[in-house]
Design a protein around this motif. Structure first.
Motif, PDB file in Angstrom:
ATOM      1  N   ALA B 278       0.834  -1.200   0.000  1.00  0.00           N
ATOM      2  CA  ALA B 278       0.000   0.000   0.000  1.00  0.00           C
ATOM      3  C   ALA B 278       0.866   1.246   0.000  1.00  0.00           C
ATOM      4  O   ALA B 278       0.539   2.239  -0.651  1.00  0.00           O
ATOM      5  CB  ALA B 278      -0.913   0.005   1.212  1.00  0.00           C
ATOM      6  N   HIS B 279       1.985   1.145   0.698  1.00  0.00           N
ATOM      7  CA  HIS B 279       2.828   2.331   0.749  1.00  0.00           C
ATOM      8  C   HIS B 279       3.386   2.665  -0.619  1.00  0.00           C
ATOM      9  O   HIS B 279       3.404   3.825  -1.029  1.00  0.00           O
ATOM     10  CB  HIS B 279       3.980   2.127   1.726  1.00  0.00           C
ATOM     11  CG  HIS B 279       4.843   3.323   1.873  1.00  0.00           C
ATOM     12  ND1 HIS B 279       4.398   4.468   2.493  1.00  0.00           N
ATOM     13  CD2 HIS B 279       6.087   3.582   1.444  1.00  0.00           C
ATOM     14  CE1 HIS B 279       5.358   5.363   2.448  1.00  0.00           C
ATOM     15  NE2 HIS B 279       6.391   4.863   1.816  1.00  0.00           N
ATOM     16  N   SER B 280       3.804   1.649  -1.336  1.00  0.00           N
ATOM     17  CA  SER B 280       4.357   1.970  -2.645  1.00  0.00           C
ATOM     18  C   SER B 280       3.247   2.429  -3.577  1.00  0.00           C
ATOM     19  O   SER B 280       3.508   3.128  -4.548  1.00  0.00           O
ATOM     20  CB  SER B 280       5.099   0.771  -3.227  1.00  0.00           C
ATOM     21  OG  SER B 280       4.203  -0.285  -3.407  1.00  0.00           O
ATOM     22  N   MET B 281       2.031   2.045  -3.262  1.00  0.00           N
ATOM     23  CA  MET B 281       0.932   2.541  -4.070  1.00  0.00           C
ATOM     24  C   MET B 281       0.640   4.012  -3.742  1.00  0.00           C
ATOM     25  O   MET B 281       0.346   4.815  -4.617  1.00  0.00           O
ATOM     26  CB  MET B 281      -0.299   1.698  -3.776  1.00  0.00           C
ATOM     27  CG  MET B 281      -1.013   1.197  -4.988  1.00  0.00           C
ATOM     28  SD  MET B 281      -2.319   0.128  -4.458  1.00  0.00           S
ATOM     29  CE  MET B 281      -1.428  -1.303  -3.916  1.00  0.00           C
ATOM     30  N   PHE B 282       0.725   4.308  -2.480  1.00  0.00           N
ATOM     31  CA  PHE B 282       0.327   5.652  -2.060  1.00  0.00           C
ATOM     32  C   PHE B 282       1.437   6.688  -2.196  1.00  0.00           C
ATOM     33  O   PHE B 282       1.173   7.868  -2.160  1.00  0.00           O
ATOM     34  CB  PHE B 282      -0.120   5.631  -0.595  1.00  0.00           C
ATOM     35  CG  PHE B 282      -1.564   5.351  -0.428  1.00  0.00           C
ATOM     36  CD1 PHE B 282      -2.474   6.395  -0.404  1.00  0.00           C
ATOM     37  CD2 PHE B 282      -2.025   4.065  -0.306  1.00  0.00           C
ATOM     38  CE1 PHE B 282      -3.804   6.137  -0.255  1.00  0.00           C
ATOM     39  CE2 PHE B 282      -3.364   3.811  -0.164  1.00  0.00           C
ATOM     40  CZ  PHE B 282      -4.264   4.836  -0.137  1.00  0.00           C
ATOM     41  N   SER B 283       2.643   6.200  -2.306  1.00  0.00           N
ATOM     42  CA  SER B 283       3.736   7.153  -2.145  1.00  0.00           C
ATOM     43  C   SER B 283       3.765   8.281  -3.172  1.00  0.00           C
ATOM     44  O   SER B 283       4.138   9.397  -2.801  1.00  0.00           O
ATOM     45  CB  SER B 283       5.061   6.417  -2.111  1.00  0.00           C
ATOM     46  OG  SER B 283       5.203   5.632  -3.245  1.00  0.00           O
ATOM     47  N   PRO B 284       3.380   8.068  -4.437  1.00  0.00           N
ATOM     48  CA  PRO B 284       3.358   9.252  -5.313  1.00  0.00           C
ATOM     49  C   PRO B 284       2.425  10.329  -4.801  1.00  0.00           C
ATOM     50  O   PRO B 284       2.759  11.517  -4.832  1.00  0.00           O
ATOM     51  CB  PRO B 284       2.865   8.699  -6.641  1.00  0.00           C
ATOM     52  CG  PRO B 284       3.130   7.274  -6.598  1.00  0.00           C
ATOM     53  CD  PRO B 284       3.039   6.869  -5.184  1.00  0.00           C
ATOM     54  N   TRP B 285       1.287   9.896  -4.312  1.00  0.00           N
ATOM     55  CA  TRP B 285       0.341  10.890  -3.796  1.00  0.00           C
ATOM     56  C   TRP B 285       0.902  11.595  -2.584  1.00  0.00           C
ATOM     57  O   TRP B 285       0.762  12.805  -2.430  1.00  0.00           O
ATOM     58  CB  TRP B 285      -0.990  10.215  -3.463  1.00  0.00           C
ATOM     59  CG  TRP B 285      -1.572   9.580  -4.668  1.00  0.00           C
ATOM     60  CD1 TRP B 285      -1.648   8.257  -4.954  1.00  0.00           C
ATOM     61  CD2 TRP B 285      -2.100  10.266  -5.811  1.00  0.00           C
ATOM     62  NE1 TRP B 285      -2.205   8.073  -6.189  1.00  0.00           N
ATOM     63  CE2 TRP B 285      -2.491   9.275  -6.731  1.00  0.00           C
ATOM     64  CE3 TRP B 285      -2.281  11.603  -6.130  1.00  0.00           C
ATOM     65  CZ2 TRP B 285      -3.052   9.594  -7.958  1.00  0.00           C
ATOM     66  CZ3 TRP B 285      -2.848  11.918  -7.344  1.00  0.00           C
ATOM     67  CH2 TRP B 285      -3.234  10.931  -8.256  1.00  0.00           C
ATOM     68  N   LEU B 286       1.522  10.780  -1.733  1.00  0.00           N
ATOM     69  CA  LEU B 286       2.122  11.387  -0.543  1.00  0.00           C
ATOM     70  C   LEU B 286       3.169  12.415  -0.939  1.00  0.00           C
ATOM     71  O   LEU B 286       3.293  13.479  -0.341  1.00  0.00           O
ATOM     72  CB  LEU B 286       2.788  10.318   0.306  1.00  0.00           C
ATOM     73  CG  LEU B 286       1.948   9.715   1.402  1.00  0.00           C
ATOM     74  CD1 LEU B 286       2.778   8.748   2.190  1.00  0.00           C
ATOM     75  CD2 LEU B 286       1.445  10.815   2.300  1.00  0.00           C
ATOM     76  N   MET B 287       3.891  12.075  -1.979  1.00  0.00           N
ATOM     77  CA  MET B 287       4.940  12.977  -2.418  1.00  0.00           C
ATOM     78  C   MET B 287       4.338  14.283  -2.907  1.00  0.00           C
ATOM     79  O   MET B 287       4.828  15.370  -2.579  1.00  0.00           O
ATOM     80  CB  MET B 287       5.722  12.311  -3.524  1.00  0.00           C
ATOM     81  CG  MET B 287       7.141  12.731  -3.594  1.00  0.00           C
ATOM     82  SD  MET B 287       7.875  11.778  -4.867  1.00  0.00           S
ATOM     83  CE  MET B 287       9.351  11.308  -4.144  1.00  0.00           C
ATOM     84  N   VAL B 288       3.283  14.167  -3.672  1.00  0.00           N
ATOM     85  CA  VAL B 288       2.619  15.380  -4.154  1.00  0.00           C
ATOM     86  C   VAL B 288       2.119  16.193  -2.973  1.00  0.00           C
ATOM     87  O   VAL B 288       2.317  17.416  -2.899  1.00  0.00           O
ATOM     88  CB  VAL B 288       1.467  15.009  -5.101  1.00  0.00           C
ATOM     89  CG1 VAL B 288       0.648  16.229  -5.433  1.00  0.00           C
ATOM     90  CG2 VAL B 288       2.012  14.393  -6.347  1.00  0.00           C
ATOM     91  N   VAL B 289       1.510  15.479  -2.026  1.00  0.00           N
ATOM     92  CA  VAL B 289       0.996  16.192  -0.859  1.00  0.00           C
ATOM     93  C   VAL B 289       2.111  16.890  -0.108  1.00  0.00           C
ATOM     94  O   VAL B 289       2.002  18.052   0.284  1.00  0.00           O
ATOM     95  CB  VAL B 289       0.237  15.210   0.068  1.00  0.00           C
ATOM     96  CG1 VAL B 289      -0.024  15.841   1.404  1.00  0.00           C
ATOM     97  CG2 VAL B 289      -1.059  14.805  -0.567  1.00  0.00           C
ATOM     98  N   GLY B 290       3.237  16.165   0.033  1.00  0.00           N
ATOM     99  CA  GLY B 290       4.365  16.761   0.744  1.00  0.00           C
ATOM    100  C   GLY B 290       4.869  18.002   0.049  1.00  0.00           C
ATOM    101  O   GLY B 290       5.175  19.011   0.684  1.00  0.00           O
ATOM    102  N   THR B 291       4.931  17.930  -1.276  1.00  0.00           N
ATOM    103  CA  THR B 291       5.422  19.091  -2.011  1.00  0.00           C
ATOM    104  C   THR B 291       4.487  20.274  -1.859  1.00  0.00           C
ATOM    105  O   THR B 291       4.921  21.406  -1.617  1.00  0.00           O
ATOM    106  CB  THR B 291       5.552  18.731  -3.487  1.00  0.00           C
ATOM    107  OG1 THR B 291       6.071  17.438  -3.581  1.00  0.00           O
ATOM    108  CG2 THR B 291       6.430  19.703  -4.183  1.00  0.00           C
ATOM    109  N   ILE B 292       3.195  19.971  -1.984  1.00  0.00           N
ATOM    110  CA  ILE B 292       2.226  21.049  -1.805  1.00  0.00           C
ATOM    111  C   ILE B 292       2.367  21.641  -0.414  1.00  0.00           C
ATOM    112  O   ILE B 292       2.316  22.855  -0.226  1.00  0.00           O
ATOM    113  CB  ILE B 292       0.790  20.517  -2.018  1.00  0.00           C
ATOM    114  CG1 ILE B 292       0.608  20.099  -3.461  1.00  0.00           C
ATOM    115  CG2 ILE B 292      -0.230  21.569  -1.659  1.00  0.00           C
ATOM    116  CD1 ILE B 292      -0.681  19.384  -3.712  1.00  0.00           C
TER     117      ILE B 292
END
Lengths: 672, 506
Positions: B278-292
């Motif tokens: 799940a983490h590898s699935m979610f991580s792009p989104w998390l990355m976007v969120v982190g950048t924002i």
């Protein structure tokens, strides 16, 4: 190897010795470094490259940083430059800052700056460059904001830091991009891999260009090139030695240094080279035009620095590595000379017009200083001449080479560059003439009337001045003044330079009473101030010699090219050969004639005005012209300020927008 | 309730966890002997605890072992299969030491607190226990209990000491965190009840277990929400500025230094370790969120008038780096995230401390009313300048290394497309430009200039030895990490590899 080891003890912040001792210590250490770097550079002439890693910093399996040295001719030249100018400025500022409360702080910053600058030039990989790059930026921030009580200085230092940060941003991104492409930070590996990749044409070319451009953004910000130059003139809020050291000689040269260091990388991407030269030429022109109308002596010099840096960028963009560095060196010495000279003028003017930078650095209030500060005047004149490119002096040789190369590169650039050389001569002489020729303008404000806000009526003058002196945070010398109106005065100005000054000097200036008015003249500065100026003068006179091609014997022999040719022979591997003597002479006469033309115009415009104060018509016309010019310059300034501030406005706008949204979100959250 | 000794070692961790709260409650039950006694008592406890921790770790922790060490395992509640299970590894050792350090300093910083100091100090100590407990627990339910345990002291600390609107912000805090705790509890129970007949709560066992995809995603979301509140990830961060704006500054130090890190720790510990797919699935989104988050917080910060809120937003912005580092799923990225956890723990705490001390002097929280403090309090000014430099990632300080390594993490990550990486890095770097804007303008508004407009007849005094000692002792590790980051990196790197091996081989 010991170089950095000697550089590091310069980090002086923790120590709290007696301040004099401290100064001597740092000067001493710096001299050791200088001797060492001299030794290294002499070695360099015979041996090509020393590359040594000292210790690795972070080791993990996937990434490692290493601290190391990369000493090549470029490094050795730069380190000599930094150390010599650094030493002289330290000696100079010992006196200049001796009234200031932050004396120790000042020297701490200076030591820190020198350390990080030396670290920058000796560093062997990009990460290390970035590391010191930011440290240098921080030092500049601290030093600009040195007089933190001034709001202007506070704004200026923040502006400088943020602008530099924009450059750092580009630099970091460029470094990361390059790392992604090549997987290395070391310069040498980097160049090899890069060239291989280019040859095999294996990578996205657009991405390459992007990385190169981003890397170039760093130098743009650091050496105050066109879009990001806004911080440099404001940076003149710092103490004058700082302006001399950082913003004329060393730190702004860091950008040039980096471009020169990465030139093997840039040179394979033609569009980047084109961008570099374009930005260079824009900066040349812009700096020169902006410098035309500055009132503040230091700001004028700052714009001229900008323009000269533009020359260097231009030269680098054209691939003439050697002339760019040559100009870098000569310019650093002459500009440091000019800045120190102006510092000495400011120092002497401060006593008269007060401590406020609006007044003591205002060229309009100066004038006729020749009589009072002869040594400074001579030095300043030499610096000016050198910067204008008058033959026997340093900048002539280097600038001439740049102009020459630009002629080969593209005629349009050459025309712009040459005309700017004329402009350079013009504004430099404007500064010189305004400052030294004519009469001391402080007392004739009513006649000239150019500054509406400084209308002091003559009868009030003495009082005004006293008041001003009282505001001086107790830093300005004690002043004993017998002020009795309408009689002849005797004015003892006792400069009580702080007690532990080595040679305690009490200068008593006789007052030359001119009929009814009271005033005293600015005095020549102390020996400690004059000494570095004189040394720099010598440098300015003779540094040109190292680059003079001795072409008569048919063999290219000059020290510089011998230094540089082994390290880089990419585009102009035989650049010296086609400059035969005749062509050289022709170009030289051409550029010199342009320079003289500029000087002549300046002389025409400014000299008569001051020699004939009573000639009202000329005065009026001049005034009109000047005000128009100022307005025009204000317009330009306005445009730039606006374009700079737009970023802020955007930020704030976004902020408030976001904040309102956030408030909304918060409310809904809380209702839940 | 009975205990079974399953380890031969001395139960270091249990002692470390239990010691502060028991000592604190001892203080509560003893008769009141004045503020001074309480203060010194608490400080002594803290220092003792810190020394104990350091001693235990020095002698019993082996650097090169990625497995759990100092583990203890007692059966606590028999019929429920609930163990008192503790242990540390490379991931938690750094945070535990950080906790000890920051708490000690925060206690020292709380010297001026006079109102009801007995309770205050007790709460501090209770929080200390809770934090160390949650960092060192090896059992999911125990983790949850500890997690809740430190919420109560924070709530009380917020509600009883602080600014005018403290009740509002405390309520907000408790609502947010309690809401998140529900998700955490659901996640814990769900994970433990799944699969086997026996409910399992042991983290090591759970780490090797695999779940169906939908279930894993569900769990992941549950835990993510819980941790997102704690280490504020962007839509759920609004409690933080309010809380920080109102709280007493030693509470702020604890909040910024440790509490935020618990969220990030949980993210690594549970989301990454237990639910790798799940983490590898979610991580792009998390990355976007982190950048924002980096950009958003950095651009919101200059709009704040309140000094502490501005720093709070800066810490929100810095937490974005941690999230990005975690979601980059690379060795450098995760290392950078851990380093950033620690370095921001120091920097954030120090900034709050300095803001608090200067607030003590000037009694103004709004930046536009301040000015010209540099003359009267040069030491605080110097420290503040240095620490804002550290916070904006000046080389030589710890923040720089952490951010740099996070950047490398993204660069080297194999998972993402080139354009995506470029975009992320670009936006992150814009955040790097925004950071000096707000930090430097903050320090300019506070210190530069030469006159105080609104403050009359106020006598400033520069920081005394206590404050100086405090800020320097925070500064030293910052610079130390900045110059030699291996010190911290070596603690965690093996663990990081073993976590990441799940992703590549599992």
């Amino acid at each position: 190897p010991i170089l950095l080891g000697v550089g590091l003890p310069l980090f002086p912040t923790a120590t709290k010795n007696l301040r004099r001792i401290w100064t001597f210590l740092s000067i001493f250490l710096l001299s050791i470094v200088m001797i060492f770097s001299l030794y290294l550079s002499i070695q360099q002439i015979f041996i090509s490259c020393i590359h040594q890693n000292v210790w690795s910093w972070t080791i993990n399996n996937e990434f490692s940083f290493e601290f190391g040295y990369f000493i090549d001719p470029l490094t050795s030249i730069m380190s000599i430059l930094i150390t010599t100018v650094g030493i002289l400025v330290l000696i100079y500022s010992d006196n200049y800052m001796s009234h200031d409360q932050g004396y120790l702080r000042f020297f701490a910053y200076m030591g820190f700056f020198n350390t990080s600058m030396l670290g920058l030039v000796t560093s062997s990989n990009l990460i290390q460059v970035y590391f010191f790059w930011e440290l240098v930026g921080m030092c500049s921030y601290l030093l600009i904001g040195f007089w933190f009580t001034r709001p202007v200085a506070a704004n200026a230092c923040q502006k400088a830091f943020v602008t530099n940060r924009v450059g750092d941003f580009g630099l970091l991104l460029g470094i990361l991009g390059l790392y992604w492409i090549t997987g290395s930070f070391e310069f040498q590996d980097l160049f090899e891999i890069f060239n291989n990749l280019i040859l095999n044409n294996r990578v996205n070319f657009f991405f390459f260009t992007l990385c190169g451009f981003l890397l170039f953004v760093g130098p743009i910000a650091k050496s105050a090139q066109f879009p990001l130059h806004v911080w440099l003139p404001d940076a003149m809020e710092g103490p004058t030695p700082i302006s001399a050291l950082i913003h004329a000689a060393t730190m702004v040269a860091a950008g040039i240094f980096l471009v020169a260091r990465l030139l093997p990388l840039f040179i394979v991407i033609p569009s980047i080279m084109y961008i570099i030269s374009l930005i260079g030429i824009i900066t040349v022109l812009l700096g020169a035009t902006l410098a035309l109308a500055q009132k503040d002596i230091k700001r004028g010099l700052a714009y001229s620095t900008m323009s000269q840096l533009g020359y260097m960028m231009l030269a680098l963009g054209m691939g003439s590595y050697r002339s760019a560095l040559f100009h870098l060196i000569t310019h650093a010495y002459s500009k440091a000379l000019l800045f120190l000279g102006s510092g000495s003028i400011i120092h002497s003017m401060e006593a008269i017009v007060g401590y406020s930078p609006d007044k003591s650095q205002n060229m309009i209030l100066m004038g006729g200083l020749t009589k009072h500060v002869p040594i400074t005047k001579t030095a300043f004149l030499i610096g000016t001449l050198s910067l204008c490119g008058i033959p026997p002096l340093a900048c002539f040789w280097s600038k001439d080479e740049i102009l020459n190369d630009s002629l080969l590169f593209s005629p349009i650039f050459a025309i712009i560059a040459c005309s700017t050389a004329g402009l350079t001569a013009f504004y430099m002489f404007r500064i010189y003439l305004l400052t030294f020729e004519g009469h001391l303008n402080t007392y004739f404000l009513n006649y000239s009337g150019k500054k509406s806000r400084s209308f002091y009526s003559l009868s009030l003058w003495g009082k005004e001045e006293e008041k001003k002196l009282n505001k001086n945070f107790g830093l300005v010398p004690l002043l004993t003044m017998n002020n009795t109106k309408r009689s002849s005065f005797f004015c003892n100005k006792t400069y009580k330079i702080s007690n532990n000054v080595r040679n305690k000097i009490f200068i008593t200036v006789e007052n030359f009473g001119l009929n009814t008015r009271t005033f005293y003249y600015p005095h020549e500065s102390d020996n400690t101030i004059l000494f570095p100026i004189l040394i720099l003068l010598l440098f300015t006179l003779f540094i040109g010699a190292i680059g003079i091609p001795f072409n008569q014997e048919g063999i290219d022999f000059d020290i510089l090219s011998k230094l540089f040719t082994p390290s880089i022979n990419l585009l102009h591997n035989n650049s010296q050969n086609f400059v035969d003597w005749y062509e050289f002479l022709r170009n030289a006469t051409f550029s010199v004639s342009i320079a003289f033309f500029g000087i002549f115009i300046a002389y025409c415009l400014y000299k008569p005005f001051y020699s004939s104060l009573l000639n009202l018509t000329l005065l009026n016309s001049f005034q009109k012209w000047n005000s128009k010019r100022i307005r025009w310059e204000k317009l330009i300034n306005f445009v730039y300020n606006w374009s700079y501030n737009r970023g802020y406005i955007d930020a704030f706008f976004k902020t408030y927008l976001i904040e309102s949204i956030r408030g909304l979100a918060k409310q809904t959250n809380f209702v839940d | 309730m009975y205990l079974v000794f399953t380890t031969n070692d001395f139960p270091w961790l249990t002692i470390i966890v239990v010691f502060p709260i028991s000592a604190g409650s001892l203080m509560l039950f003893l008769p009141h002997r004045g503020n001074k006694v309480n203060k010194w008592y608490t400080i002594c406890i803290c220092i003792l605890e810190l020394l104990l921790t350091t001693y235990a770790f020095c002698y019993n922790f082996k650097m090169d072992d990625p497995l759990i060490q100092l583990s203890e395992d007692y059966k606590w509640i028999n019929f429920f299969d609930f163990y008192w299970r503790m242990g540390i590894d490379g991931l938690s050792i750094g945070t535990i030491l950080l906790t000890g350090f920051i708490t000690t300093l925060a206690t020292l910083a709380a010297f001026p607190v006079t109102r009801d100091s007995r309770l205050f100090h007790f709460l501090m100590l209770a929080m200390y226990s809770g934090q160390i407990g949650s960092f060192s627990s090896r059992d999911l339910l125990l983790f949850f209990i500890m997690w809740e345990l430190e919420l109560i002291p924070v709530y009380l600390l917020l509600a009883m000491w602080g600014g005018k609107k403290r009740l509002y912000s405390a309520t907000k805090f408790i609502l947010y965190t309690a809401g998140s705790s529900i998700f955490l509890l659901i996640g814990v129970l769900g994970i433990s009840l799944y699969g086997s007949n026996e409910p399992t709560l042991n983290l090591e066992l759970l780490a090797n277990q695999s779940y169906p995809v939908t279930l894993e995603i569900l769990f992941y979301i549950g835990f993510l929400i819980a941790f997102a509140v704690k280490s504020p990830i962007i839509p759920l961060h609004t409690w933080l500025p309010d809380t920080h704006g109102e709280a007493h500054y030693s509470t702020c130090m604890l909040l910024a230094g440790i509490l935020l890190k618990m969220g990030a720790y949980g993210l690594v510990r549970i989301n990454m370790e237990l639910l790798p797919h799940a983490h590898s699935m979610f991580s792009p989104w998390l990355m976007v969120v982190g950048t924002i988050q980096i950009i958003y917080a950095a651009s919101t910060s200059p709009g704040q008038r309140n000094l502490k809120k501005r720093i709070a937003y800066s810490s929100v912005s810095h937490m974005g780096f941690i999230i990005i580092g975690i979601s980059s799923i690379t060795d450098p990225g995760l290392n950078g995230a851990i380093l950033q956890i620690i370095s921001h723990g120091f920097i954030g705490a120090a900034l709050f401390f300095l803001a608090g001390t200067s607030y003590d002097r000037i009694r103004l929280v709004y930046l536009d009313e301040m000015g010209g403090m540099a003359i009267s309090i040069p030491k605080i000014f110097t420290m503040f300048t240095i620490l804002s430099m550290a916070s904006l990632a000046l080389p030589g300080m710890s923040g720089f290394i952490a951010e740099l390594i996070v950047f490398f993490g993204i660069i080297t990550s194999q998972k993402y497309f080139l354009i995506f990486k470029i975009l992320i890095i670009f936006v992150m770097a814009i955040g790097m430009i925004l950071t000096p804007i707000y930090l430097l303008s903050m320090s300019r508004q506070m210190f530069y200039g030469y006159k105080l407009i609104n403050v009359k007849n106020f006598s400033f005094f520069d920081s005394g030895p206590r404050e100086l000692f405090l800020s320097i002792s925070i500064l030293l590790p910052i610079i130390g990490i900045g110059i030699y980051p291996d010190f911290v990196l070596s603690l965690a790197s093996d663990k990081v590899e073993s976590i990441l091996s799940n992703y590549f081989y599992g």
